[in-house]
Design a protein around this motif. Sequence first.
Motif, PDB file in Angstrom:
ATOM      1  N   GLU A  31     -13.637 -13.194 -20.773  1.00 56.15           N
ATOM      2  CA  GLU A  31     -14.845 -13.343 -21.082  1.00 56.15           C
ATOM      3  C   GLU A  31     -15.929 -13.120 -21.004  1.00 56.15           C
ATOM      4  O   GLU A  31     -16.988 -13.279 -22.043  1.00 56.15           O
ATOM      5  CB  GLU A  31     -14.911 -14.118 -19.361  1.00 56.15           C
ATOM      6  CG  GLU A  31     -13.898 -14.861 -19.034  1.00 56.15           C
ATOM      7  CD  GLU A  31     -13.779 -15.602 -17.291  1.00 56.15           C
ATOM      8  OE1 GLU A  31     -14.507 -16.495 -17.131  1.00 56.15           O
ATOM      9  OE2 GLU A  31     -13.084 -15.435 -16.684  1.00 56.15           O
ATOM     10  N   ALA A 217     -13.810 -20.430 -15.824  1.00 59.02           N
ATOM     11  CA  ALA A 217     -14.193 -19.275 -15.672  1.00 59.02           C
ATOM     12  C   ALA A 217     -13.111 -19.428 -15.004  1.00 59.02           C
ATOM     13  O   ALA A 217     -12.837 -19.696 -14.012  1.00 59.02           O
ATOM     14  CB  ALA A 217     -15.788 -19.332 -15.854  1.00 59.02           C
ATOM     15  N   ASN A 225     -19.809 -14.967 -18.183  1.00 55.26           N
ATOM     16  CA  ASN A 225     -18.988 -16.040 -18.819  1.00 55.26           C
ATOM     17  C   ASN A 225     -20.233 -16.213 -19.355  1.00 55.26           C
ATOM     18  O   ASN A 225     -21.176 -17.025 -18.628  1.00 55.26           O
ATOM     19  CB  ASN A 225     -18.285 -17.036 -17.790  1.00 55.26           C
ATOM     20  CG  ASN A 225     -18.374 -17.937 -18.516  1.00 55.26           C
ATOM     21  OD1 ASN A 225     -18.086 -18.707 -19.446  1.00 55.26           O
ATOM     22  ND2 ASN A 225     -16.779 -18.189 -19.061  1.00 55.26           N
TER      23      ASN A 225
END
Length: 265
Positions: A31, A217, A225
């Motif tokens: 991420e 996420a 993220n």
Amino acid sequence: MLMATSRPRPNHDLPPPSLALLALECRAPFEFGALLPAWPALSRAPASDGHTVLVFPGLSASDATTVPLRGYLGTLGYKTAGWSQGFNFGPRAGVLEKAKRDLRDACDASGRKVSLIGWSLGGVYARELAKELPDLVRGVITLGSPFAGPPKSTNAWRVYELTSGRSIDREHEQFNLPVAPPVPTTSIYSRSDGIVAWQGSIQQPDHDETENIEVVASHIGLGLNPSAWWAVADRLAQPEGAWRPFERTGLYGLKSFIYPDPARS
């Protein structure tokens, strides 16, 4: 002390996330890596009006974990600050009092209300501070914060008790955590959160300026993220006194893919 109230507690049958979801927390570095290709879009986020934003870290984390998010908000023109209390080991003696002093100092320095962002446990602090000092707070944004579930609906409650030296059950009894502060309040959460049961991050419509924004996420990656960063920037950019719910449609349907409908079953 923050104010305690006596409202019925939430569903005590809500379990913590499964071991499979917990294992998926390992995707957090990816991420973070996604921020680079997402940067051209992130840099086009709504313009800042330059107000101050205080950011609170999660359990057992420090301001170092919020440096990327604060750096991004700084590029948009916000004045940002961390909580400046080292590692977050729970609301030990003096922690909440220091947070309140910092909030007052930030308001005095800028002459304006301050926005509060909290990641996980930090979001619980942000919400409770806004309940106690609403005249100083422009809005609250939480990232995967466990305010609406029972105390043991997370995979971190044992860590909380170990690091804080407090009983999590007694802590929950002191505060009315599910009730939103009387300011614009946004909960950003993920159904694939491996630490906090996502249902425990759902804000009920206590007033007209509350909302939930779902992203895809991990819990550890929520503060890193790209989709969460865009949502944070979008919420911070709203003119004071002119709050509107997050718009999750547009961009030829792409936006509704990035931000799933929180109301779906």
